[in-house]
Design a protein around this motif. Structure first.
Motif, short mmCIF file in Angstrom:
data_model
loop_
_atom_site.label_atom_id
_atom_site.label_comp_id
_atom_site.label_asym_id
_atom_site.label_seq_id
_atom_site.Cartn_x
_atom_site.Cartn_y
_atom_site.Cartn_z
N ALA A 129 0.82 -1.22 0.00
CA ALA A 129 0.00 0.00 0.00
C ALA A 129 0.85 1.26 0.00
N ASP A 130 2.14 1.13 -0.23
CA ASP A 130 2.99 2.29 -0.46
C ASP A 130 3.04 2.56 -1.95
N LEU A 131 3.53 3.73 -2.29
CA LEU A 131 3.75 4.07 -3.69
C LEU A 131 5.25 4.15 -3.93
N THR A 158 15.11 6.32 -6.75
CA THR A 158 13.84 5.67 -6.39
C THR A 158 13.26 6.37 -5.17
N ILE A 159 11.97 6.62 -5.21
CA ILE A 159 11.32 7.26 -4.05
C ILE A 159 10.20 6.35 -3.53
N ILE A 160 10.03 6.41 -2.21
CA ILE A 160 8.92 5.73 -1.54
C ILE A 160 7.98 6.83 -1.04
N VAL A 161 6.71 6.71 -1.40
CA VAL A 161 5.75 7.78 -1.10
C VAL A 161 4.63 7.25 -0.20
N LYS A 162 4.32 8.02 0.83
CA LYS A 162 3.18 7.71 1.68
C LYS A 162 1.95 8.40 1.10
#
Length: 277
Positions: free
Chosen positions: A204-206, A253-257
């Motif tokens: 459920a992360d982006l 690379t990015i992890i988005v909430k």
């Protein structure tokens, strides 16, 4: 002769009076002695009488306790009813509060629509979802007869939810941006020249990347839709919570909430694309 008769009458009266006084004395004071049969009967009856008296007292106490218990039970029933009524009121107040929050969220979404001169929009309620904790795919209570078409943008007051991918007469299905088959073109709010793409994941992360390898994206940066894909432009997607740069990879690379809570969605706002409508 007359004197003798008078004296005899006085004696009779005196005698009768004495007998009456003695009788009254015996009646008031009780007898000094009782007969042997009476004494024997009293010895036999007294223990039985004592048991019966005690039993009677016990029964009387039990009856009194029973009535008292019934009274307490009645009071408890009334108190339980009052507690149930209070709980129901609390539930109603909680529902009212939740509904107000949902309406405020929709008002925020409506503000976005007004600010961006969007004309075709509609609100809807969620009526079902796929299994699992997350809202990857869910159903809403509007469809073709309400003007909904495929690829309409779905959002709420927190931000971007997803898009309509299937439409019925009075229902539609929405696929959200956290689904691993979804992708969204974004730009960094702090600097709109930084553009990239993010995809959903099973957690459920982006996750995604920026097209420009030199782009300075930071933890805490907010991302909005770029308008280069099927989604309307300028809708909040989420916030960068991690930036990963590996030596053997060109792009960061990015992890988005996500901005939206994908564990709880009740009401949504649908924008119908003007170029399709």
């Amino acid at each position: 002769m007359k004197k003798m008769i008078r004296r005899g009458g006085m004696m009779i009266v005196t005698f009768v009076t004495i007998i009456l006084i003695i009788t009254i004395g015996i009646t008031i004071g009780g007898r000094a002695r009782v007969s042997m049969p009476e004494n024997l009967i009293g010895k036999v009856i007294t223990p039985v009488q004592k048991v019966l008296y005690k039993s009677g007292q016990g029964i009387e106490e039990a009856i009194r306790s029973l009535f008292k218990f019934r009274s307490i039970a009645k009071e408890n029933k009334l108190l339980k009813k009052e507690v149930q009524d209070l709980n129901q009121k609390l539930i109603e107040l909680s529902l009212t509060k939740d509904e107000l929050n949902e309406l405020r969220h929709l008002q925020d979404a409506l503000n976005y629509v007004k600010e961006n001169n969007k004309r075709n929009y509609i609100t809807a309620n969620v009526t079902g979802k796929d299994t699992g904790n997350w809202f990857n795919i869910f159903t809403i209570d509007v469809g073709k007869k309400h003007g909904i078409i495929k690829n309409s943008t779905v959002l709420n007051g927190d931000g971007l939810i997803g898009r309509v991918y299937e439409v019925g007469d009075n229902w539609s299905k929405v696929v959200t941006i956290i689904d691993n088959k979804s992708s969204v073109s974004f730009q960094v709010l702090r600097s709109n020249q930084y553009i990239g793409v993010i995809r959903g994941s099973v957690k459920a992360d982006l996750t995604g990347y920026l097209i420009d390898p030199e782009a300075e994206v930071l933890v805490g940066d907010k991302l909005i839709t770029s308008g280069l894909s099927m989604f309307e432009k300028g809708i909040l997607i989420g916030e960068v919570k991690e930036v990963i740069k590996k030596k053997d990879e060109l792009l960061k690379t990015i992890i988005v909430k996500p901005a939206v809570n994908f564990k709880k969605i009740d009401k949504v706002f649908i924008i119908i694309p003007e170029k399709l409508s």
